[in-house]
Scaffold this active site. Structure first.
Site, mmCIF file in Angstrom:
data_model
loop_
_atom_site.group_PDB
_atom_site.id
_atom_site.type_symbol
_atom_site.label_atom_id
_atom_site.label_comp_id
_atom_site.label_asym_id
_atom_site.label_seq_id
_atom_site.Cartn_x
_atom_site.Cartn_y
_atom_site.Cartn_z
ATOM 1 N N ASP A 37 44.532 15.986 -35.550
ATOM 2 C CA ASP A 37 43.440 16.709 -34.887
ATOM 3 C C ASP A 37 43.917 17.924 -34.100
ATOM 4 O O ASP A 37 43.385 19.014 -34.280
ATOM 5 C CB ASP A 37 42.652 15.767 -33.969
ATOM 6 C CG ASP A 37 41.801 14.797 -34.777
ATOM 7 O OD1 ASP A 37 40.960 15.268 -35.560
ATOM 8 O OD2 ASP A 37 41.999 13.571 -34.646
ATOM 9 N N ARG B 205 45.880 12.485 -17.648
ATOM 10 C CA ARG B 205 45.088 13.659 -17.997
ATOM 11 C C ARG B 205 45.139 14.783 -16.962
ATOM 12 O O ARG B 205 45.329 15.942 -17.313
ATOM 13 C CB ARG B 205 43.631 13.253 -18.301
ATOM 14 C CG ARG B 205 43.518 12.319 -19.511
ATOM 15 C CD ARG B 205 44.079 12.975 -20.767
ATOM 16 N NE ARG B 205 44.093 12.100 -21.929
ATOM 17 C CZ ARG B 205 45.175 11.429 -22.350
ATOM 18 N NH1 ARG B 205 46.315 11.513 -21.696
ATOM 19 N NH2 ARG B 205 45.112 10.686 -23.441
ATOM 20 N N ASP C 110 38.300 11.332 -21.860
ATOM 21 C CA ASP C 110 39.401 12.275 -21.689
ATOM 22 C C ASP C 110 38.931 13.731 -21.629
ATOM 23 O O ASP C 110 39.452 14.530 -20.859
ATOM 24 C CB ASP C 110 40.437 12.078 -22.798
ATOM 25 C CG ASP C 110 41.244 10.795 -22.586
ATOM 26 O OD1 ASP C 110 41.355 10.368 -21.420
ATOM 27 O OD2 ASP C 110 41.743 10.217 -23.570
ATOM 28 N N SER D 30 42.785 4.100 -32.523
ATOM 29 C CA SER D 30 43.075 5.293 -31.754
ATOM 30 C C SER D 30 43.994 4.882 -30.612
ATOM 31 O O SER D 30 43.630 4.059 -29.776
ATOM 32 C CB SER D 30 41.769 5.886 -31.224
ATOM 33 O OG SER D 30 42.067 6.836 -30.235
HETATM 34 N N1 ARG Z 1 39.277 4.231 -22.413
HETATM 35 C C1 ARG Z 1 40.515 4.590 -21.820
HETATM 36 C C2 ARG Z 1 40.307 5.611 -20.752
HETATM 37 O O1 ARG Z 1 39.289 6.221 -20.725
HETATM 38 C C3 ARG Z 1 41.557 4.955 -22.809
HETATM 39 C C4 ARG Z 1 41.242 6.096 -23.719
HETATM 40 C C5 ARG Z 1 42.442 6.270 -24.554
HETATM 41 N N2 ARG Z 1 42.346 7.230 -25.581
HETATM 42 C C6 ARG Z 1 42.591 6.904 -26.838
HETATM 43 N N3 ARG Z 1 42.610 7.848 -27.703
HETATM 44 N N4 ARG Z 1 42.796 5.682 -27.218
HETATM 45 O O2 ARG Z 1 41.145 5.819 -19.914
#
Ligand code: ARG
Length: 410
Positions: free
Chosen positions: A16, A97, A126, A177
């Site tokens: 991506d 992040r 994110d 993911s």
């Molecule tokens: N749901 C979690 C968060 O918002 C993890 C997100 C992780 N991203 C991923 N691509 N698996 O912090």
């Protein structure tokens, strides 16, 4: 005229974000794409990633090591705040992040870019964290999120990439993911979307299944200074080695697996599998040391702060006046959170079996049931009378027991 002239793109090396490079140039008229890959301990070859970005058309491909900063500037304050989202998730992805966003903004200012970009989709947390952090740090920068708008399926994305020399993923890419850094690993999507189905063992990478953990427990003594973990088993360690060692030890014993349905900021419930071995043990141990060294009032008041802190990190408000204010409270509480906590790791559980501190408020002479008891037992009687007075008054009114207030003689 495109949406921006020069863009700094947060780059992971995956399909991506790789496709974002030609997409920004050819669809959105960006003249120059600079990629930034941040090493957060995800264990990938950053040199290979650097080359890949150039092949995909990046003008410049930068790499920054930020593992230590992730721990000291983001995880440590979160540990001091015992920050958990919905009482369970220690925010391993969420904490990374704002750091990536900060580096994006710094690089954008260095190279004179007018925008930054990321490859997040429009359904997750994110994107919110990136967009808000960037807005807080430099509101003049545009934030571009091609994957939020392009509406391509996985196959279409791969096909688009191939037109611009981006190779198909070599290994059959994971059906989940995954997000990974030194604080933990998140897995979602694929068959995990069936909330009623036990995750297959292949989902996990940092922790062993209970059937393969050692039969003998491991003991680890964690040393804290003002709420910050500084050593293991009597040895002072760099933040990075401390996390590495504790991740592997706790992971070996199956500690730190979390399977939860969580409430995303964008209103969706999602099923997440986390592995945060070290972070789980550290927050638990830190809490134990607070139990020993903080007063009851502070501990109880801090619970509310901790809940808010966890929500704020999850919801992308790291760079906010609220976090600064909460951090000021938390820091004020941590001065005496110094000492050692001994944890037993066994069959998926971390249990505190001992704690000590030069600032311990635990007083054996007050606590003991044996000889040497210093507690004034007679004082309890008057205390209970005063403490219980509202209950007595209420009982008389509602249960009709006359006017007896329990005073001797009345
Ligand atoms: N749901 C979690 C968060 O918002 C993890 C997100 C992780 N991203 C991923 N691509 N698996 O912090």
């Amino acid at each position: 005229m495109g949406r921006a002239k020069k863009v700094v793109l947060a780059y992971s090396g995956g399909v991506d974000t790789s496709v974002c490079i030609p997409y920004l140039k050819h669809e959105w008229g960006v003249e120059s794409v600079v990629t930034l890959a941040v090493d957060l301990g995800q264990g990938v070859e950053l040199e290979a990633i650097q080359a890949k970005a150039l092949r995909a058309g990046a003008e410049q491909s930068l790499v920054r090591d930020a593992i230590q900063t992730l721990i000291t500037d983001y995880a440590f304050p979160a540990i001091q705040a015992n920050a958990l989202y919905e009482q369970r998730y220690p925010l391993s992805t969420a904490l990374a992040r704002p750091l990536i966003a900060k580096l994006l903004v710094e690089v954008a200012e260095e190279v004179g870019a007018d925008a930054v970009a990321h490859g997040c989709t429009g359904k997750g947390n994110d994107q919110v964290r990136f967009d808000l952090a960037i807005a807080a740090l430099n509101p003049k920068l545009n934030v571009l999120a091609p994957a939020r708008e392009w509406g391509m399926s996985r196959e279409e994305t791969i096909a688009y990439g191939e037109r611009y020399g981006i190779p198909m993923p070599v290994q059959k890419s994971s059906p989940y993911s995954i997000d990974l850094n030194i604080l933990g690993r998140s897995a979602e999507a694929g068959i995990l979307e069936d909330a009623d189905r036990e995750p297959p063992e292949e989902v996990y990478a940092l922790t062993r299944p209970i059937s393969q953990t050692p039969d003998e427990p491991a003991y680890v003594e964690i040393e804290f200074e003002q709420g910050i973990p500084v050593g293991l088993d009597g040895q002072r360690l760099s933040p990075r080695s401390l996390f590495q060692q504790l991740n592997s030890l706790a992971g070996l014993h199956g500690v730190g697996r979390i399977d939860m349905i969580e409430n995303r900021l964008v209103g969706i419930k999602s099923r997440e599998i986390y592995e945060c071995p070290a972070l789980t043990v550290l927050i638990q141990a830190h809490r134990e040391l607070e139990s020993l060294t903080l007063t009851r009032d502070v501990i109880h008041y801090k619970y509310g702060i901790e809940t808010t802190y966890g929500q704020l990190v999850y919801n992308g408000l790291w760079y906010s006046p609220l976090r600064e204010a909460l951090d000021a409270f938390v820091q004020a509480t941590q001065k005496s959170v110094t000492g050692e906590v001994r944890m037993r790791l066994h069959k998926g559980q971390a249990v505190c079996v001992g704690r000590r501190s030069p600032y311990s408020l635990y007083n054996p002479e007050l606590a003991t049931y044996g000889a040497g008891d210093q507690f004034d037992h007679k004082a309890a009687e008057g205390f209970i009378y005063v403490w219980g007075l509202p209950t007595r008054v209420w009982s008389q009114m509602h249960r009709g027991h006359g006017s007896h207030l329990g005073l001797s003689g009345d």
